[in-house]
Design an enzyme around this catalytic site. Structure first.
Site, PDB file in Angstrom:
ATOM      1  N   GLY A   1       0.770  -1.057   0.006  1.00 12.77           N
ATOM      2  CA  GLY A   1      -0.138  -0.044   0.052  1.00 12.77           C
ATOM      3  C   GLY A   1       0.895   1.265   0.147  1.00 12.77           C
ATOM      4  N   GLN A   2       0.220   2.255  -0.041  1.00  9.56           N
ATOM      5  CA  GLN A   2       0.767   3.590   0.077  1.00  9.56           C
ATOM      6  C   GLN A   2       1.948   3.814   1.084  1.00  9.56           C
ATOM      7  OE1 GLN A   2      -1.742   7.027  -0.488  1.00  9.56           O
ATOM      8  NE2 GLN A   2       0.069   8.742  -0.284  1.00  9.56           N
TER       9      GLN A   2
ATOM     10  N   LEU B   1      -6.670 -10.555   5.342  1.00  6.86           N
ATOM     11  CA  LEU B   1      -6.963  -9.775   6.337  1.00  6.86           C
ATOM     12  C   LEU B   1      -8.299  -9.874   6.862  1.00  6.86           C
ATOM     13  CD1 LEU B   1      -5.382  -6.341   5.873  1.00  6.86           C
ATOM     14  CD2 LEU B   1      -5.147  -7.806   7.894  1.00  6.86           C
TER      15      LEU B   1
ATOM     16  N   THR C   1      -9.574   0.065   1.999  1.00 11.57           N
ATOM     17  CA  THR C   1      -9.553   1.580   1.764  1.00 11.57           C
ATOM     18  C   THR C   1     -10.287   2.220   0.464  1.00 11.57           C
ATOM     19  OG1 THR C   1      -7.637   1.414   0.542  1.00 11.57           O
ATOM     20  CG2 THR C   1      -7.045   1.913   2.835  1.00 11.57           C
TER      21      THR C   1
ATOM     22  N   TYR D   1     -16.409   3.524   5.343  1.00 13.37           N
ATOM     23  CA  TYR D   1     -15.085   3.466   5.655  1.00 13.37           C
ATOM     24  C   TYR D   1     -14.603   4.219   6.745  1.00 13.37           C
ATOM     25  CZ  TYR D   1     -10.218   4.842   4.932  1.00 13.37           C
ATOM     26  OH  TYR D   1      -8.802   5.236   5.009  1.00 13.37           O
TER      27      TYR D   1
END
Length: 206
Positions: free
Chosen positions: A81-82, A110, A135, A198
């Protein structure tokens, strides 16, 4: 890190804020970040880049933490991921990557509690940086159960592991836990009001 520009377009320099982990107060990092934001808003320079994640990670990487590590190992979730990608670059640049284990979906799922627990049962870590998350903000509205199983359920498993083994854990949250009705930098003790699945599930993860 803040890169600032003059009105004529030339760079004036970079402001870097970091805090030694010996202070042992992550909230202080956030307060420093907010104070710097206030100064920038006052002087109104043109920002080139703002990397808050780097400031947070600086709390872990600066100071005495790595002086006597020997065989210690830090788990980083969300390797692709980022946040995970940025952190990998940081530790490689600092030449401390041997202390870290970056994991992704290839290592466990996950959304599956049994998969996460099975992975952790075979491991012994000294610190956890939990950057993995569901996300997809818009998609989460239709996949609430999946988003919650990852953002809340998996986080709880990592937190339980950290508590059981008496190790620190850094959970990376989101500004989506707030409703967006702020015109100034958000303080850490503001009331939360998530408007999306989210945001709600990330808050439940907190």
């Amino acid at each position: 890190h803040y890169g600032l520009k003059n009105p004529n377009g030339s760079n004036t320099g970079i402001v870097h804020v970091s805090i030694s982990n010996r202070d042992d107060d992550p909230h202080k990092v956030i307060r420093l970040h907010n104070d710097l934001n206030n100064q920038i808003n006052h002087y109104k320079p043109e920002p080139i880049s703002m990397h808050f994640d780097s400031v947070v990670i600086g709390w872990w990487l600066d100071g005495d933490y790595f002086n006597n590590l020997s065989e210690k190992k830090i788990l980083v979730t969300g390797a692709n991921g980022q946040l995970g990608s940025e952190l990998r670059q940081i530790v490689e640049k600092k030449k401390i990557s041997s202390f870290f284990e970056f994991v992704s979906r290839a290592d466990f799922e996950l959304s599956s509690a049994s998969s996460v627990k099975s992975f952790l049962e075979k491991k012994l870590y000294d610190c956890i940086i939990h950057g993995a998350a569901y996300t997809a903000v818009d998609k989460a509205e239709k996949e609430e159960e999946l988003a919650r199983s990852i953002n809340k359920g998996a986080t709880a498993i990592f937190a339980d592991y950290a508590k059981k083994n008496e190790i620190p854990m850094l959970y990376v949250s989101t500004d989506f836990i707030f409703d967006g009705g702020f015109s100034v930098p958000i303080k850490v003790d503001e009331n939360v009001n998530p408007l999306s699945v989210y945001g709600q599930t990330k808050y439940e993860g907190e």
